[in-house]
Design a protein around this motif. Structure first.
Motif, PDB file in Angstrom:
ATOM      1  N   GLY A  53      14.266 -51.990  34.956  1.00  0.00           N
ATOM      2  CA  GLY A  53      13.394 -52.686  36.305  1.00  0.00           C
ATOM      3  C   GLY A  53      12.668 -53.976  35.689  1.00  0.00           C
ATOM      4  O   GLY A  53      12.132 -54.899  36.599  1.00  0.00           O
ATOM      5  N   GLY A  54      12.725 -54.318  34.434  1.00  0.00           N
ATOM      6  CA  GLY A  54      12.083 -55.614  33.881  1.00  0.00           C
ATOM      7  C   GLY A  54      11.918 -55.684  32.696  1.00  0.00           C
ATOM      8  O   GLY A  54      12.644 -55.243  31.855  1.00  0.00           O
ATOM      9  N   THR A  77       8.721 -57.636  36.648  1.00  0.00           N
ATOM     10  CA  THR A  77       9.818 -56.943  37.123  1.00  0.00           C
ATOM     11  C   THR A  77      11.290 -58.063  37.180  1.00  0.00           C
ATOM     12  O   THR A  77      10.768 -59.437  37.287  1.00  0.00           O
TER      13      THR A  77
END
Length: 110
Positions: free
Chosen positions: A58-59, A25
């Motif tokens: 998110g990552g 993340t």
């Protein structure tokens, strides 16, 4: 972590994290590198462009398979040819670096 890591050091740390896990993340990357949100996004963009990872919401996840690397290499070489036609040496240099990185990853995968 120190926020004074050089870009190459931060990016290497991100790649190492992905070597241990399939997904990381943004918050985990920031904790590992000490970088700001904007710097983390720039690092991920750079690594994604180089084919070292795949950006997801998110990552990031691990890079594509060798077949994906071969497609990346072909795309880089196409960019080189197009940039040469435009006499855009900055893009030629960037695309050649990306192509060489893809070759290195392909060699490691074989």
């Amino acid at each position: 972590m120190s926020a004074s890591l050089l870009p190459a050091q931060r990016r290497q740390r991100i790649v190492e994290l992905l070597g241990r896990r399939e997904y990381i993340t943004i918050d985990e990357i920031r904790a590992a590198t000490g970088a700001s949100m904007a710097t983390t996004h720039r690092d991920l963009d750079h690594l994604a462009t180089m084919g070292a990872l795949t950006r997801i919401r998110g990552g990031a996840t691990r890079p594509p398979s060798p077949r994906g690397e071969a497609r990346l290499l072909a795309a880089c070489l196409t960019r080189v040819r197009q940039a040469l036609d435009r006499n855009d040496l900055t893009t030629v240099e960037s695309a050649l670096h990306q192509a060489l990185d893809a070759c290195t990853r392909l060699r490691r995968a074989s």
